[in-house]
Scaffold this active site. Structure first.
Site, PDB file in Angstrom:
ATOM      1  N   HIS A   1      24.910  74.411   1.766  1.00  0.00           N
ATOM      2  CA  HIS A   1      25.426  74.011   0.545  1.00  0.00           C
ATOM      3  C   HIS A   1      24.469  73.650  -0.522  1.00  0.00           C
ATOM      4  CE1 HIS A   1      29.508  74.160   2.015  1.00  0.00           C
ATOM      5  NE2 HIS A   1      29.396  73.072   2.776  1.00  0.00           N
TER       6      HIS A   1
ATOM      7  N   HIS B   1      24.441  72.881   8.053  1.00  0.00           N
ATOM      8  CA  HIS B   1      25.736  73.175   7.285  1.00  0.00           C
ATOM      9  C   HIS B   1      25.423  72.576   5.864  1.00  0.00           C
ATOM     10  CE1 HIS B   1      30.126  73.716   6.985  1.00  0.00           C
ATOM     11  NE2 HIS B   1      29.975  73.004   5.934  1.00  0.00           N
ATOM     12  N   GLU B   2      25.214  71.478   5.786  1.00  0.00           N
ATOM     13  CA  GLU B   2      24.955  70.767   4.414  1.00  0.00           C
ATOM     14  C   GLU B   2      23.695  71.464   3.874  1.00  0.00           C
ATOM     15  OE1 GLU B   2      27.088  68.970   3.033  1.00  0.00           O
ATOM     16  OE2 GLU B   2      28.248  69.019   4.976  1.00  0.00           O
TER      17      GLU B   2
END
Length: 370
Positions: free
Chosen positions: A71, A67-68
């Site tokens: 980003h 998820h990170e």
């Protein structure tokens, strides 16, 4: 983040684990082992339950890391640098060197994480259906559920959650006013944080202290983060129009690298109002040294340790260009352990910019705006 240690490097980004992650890792394993897997798989043996609980927790945090990384990947594509990704008690966070400069850039960066979580959730659900009702199927069922929960929670339009950043980018895009967009998104974020704290209090009163304290803790964290986000925008607005060359100290104190710390303290540090110095030999930058660097060395060794031994070497010095925005310099200096950054114009050393100088300029501008 203080208290973190590096475990890997992905896409050139250091991946770190904070000590608080170890606490939440143990809590998640324990909750799965005593609550979730014995309930959904009552015929599972204890060994199987423990293996499933540890595996599910590791895969859950791997999904948070993805998820990170989503980003971070988009941020890099947008021309931003990512200092590190840290796994900690609330999951994970990617530390950017600066915020996106356009509404579109922030939208793309914010939405990437939830989209990855949704994709992992859907793939896990499909795998659980293919695996059936056995242990593997139960593992993927949990991963599908928890990743969709992560995506939905992050899409709540409350800054600094991803949904809050999507909300801010949308308002920013249509209004052209970043300050107004941030005020709206952070107001929603603070409202959501107070709601979580209130629900946590009700949970405690109802006798569910564990859930209640956790909700209050998350609410408090979101409240602090929302307030910090708005402060950053105020700082950006106060420093608008300023370039690094407008705040650089061309007369920044310089010291040679071969003197001892005792000489540095008595001949340079004590007589000067400055606590940060540039280390230069024959006009060539060698590094940075500050009061904090000196304090790391015991006083008894000041006569033997040189400035070269205690300084932050040039290769690790935070550096900004004279043509950059002052806000970028502020963010760089704020993250610098020395409290300053070297300013260059091309390859030429211009001087230094310090936290103290930037804060003084910031205080004056904020006072005038009030």
């Amino acid at each position: 983040m203080t208290g973190s240690f590096r475990i890997a490097r992905i896409l050139g980004i250091p991946i770190e684990v904070h000590y608080t992650w170890l606490i939440v890792f143990g809590l998640v394993v324990w909750s799965l082992a005593v609550g979730y897997f014995p309930t959904v798989g009552p015929n599972l043996g204890m060994t199987t339950v423990i293996v499933l609980s540890v595996s599910a927790t590791l895969l859950f945090f791997a999904a948070l890391l993805l998820h990170e990384l989503a980003h971070s990947y988009v941020a890099i594509r947008e021309g931003l640098s990512v200092r590190r990704i840290t796994l900690f008690i609330f999951g994970g966070v990617a530390q950017m060197a600066k915020e996106p400069s356009t509404a579109g850039g922030e939208f793309r960066m914010a939405i990437a994480g939830p989209l990855v979580s949704i994709a992992i959730g859907v793939i896990s659900w499909v795998l659980s259906r293919l695996a059936g009702e056995g242990p593997v199927g139960l593992l993927f069922r949990y991963l599908g559920f928890i990743n969709l929960v992560v995506a939905v929670f992050n899409l709540i339009p409350a800054f600094p959650l991803d949904g809050g950043r999507v909300l801010r980018s949308s308002i920013w895009y249509f209004s052209g006013d970043l300050t107004r967009a941030t005020l709206t998104a952070t107001s929603v974020g603070q409202g959501f944080a107070y709601l979580l704290i209130g629900l946590g209090v009700l949970q405690v009163v109802a006798g569910r202290a564990g859930n209640g304290i956790w909700m209050m803790f998350i609410g408090w964290f979101l409240l602090q983060a929302a307030q910090s986000g708005y402060q950053q925008v105020l700082i950006r607005r106060a420093l608008r129009g300023l370039k690094v060359r407008d705040v650089v100290r061309e007369d920044a104190g310089t010291v040679p690298s071969d003197i001892t710390l005792a000489t540095f303290v008595h001949d340079y540090l004590l007589p000067s109002p400055d606590s940060e110095f540039v280390v230069v030999d024959d006009g060539r930058l060698r590094g940075l040294i500050s009061l904090e660097d000196v304090k790391k060395v015991s006083r008894e060794r000041w006569g033997q340790v040189t400035v070269a031994d205690a300084m932050v070497p040039e290769s690790e010095c935070p550096t900004v260009s004279a043509t950059q925005n002052a806000y970028d310099a502020f963010m760089t200096v704020a993250a610098s352990p020395t409290g300053q950054a070297v300013v260059k114009d091309g390859s030429r050393l211009v001087g230094a910019v310090t936290r103290r100088d930037l804060l003084a300029r910031l205080r004056n501008r904020l006072a005038l705006e009030e």
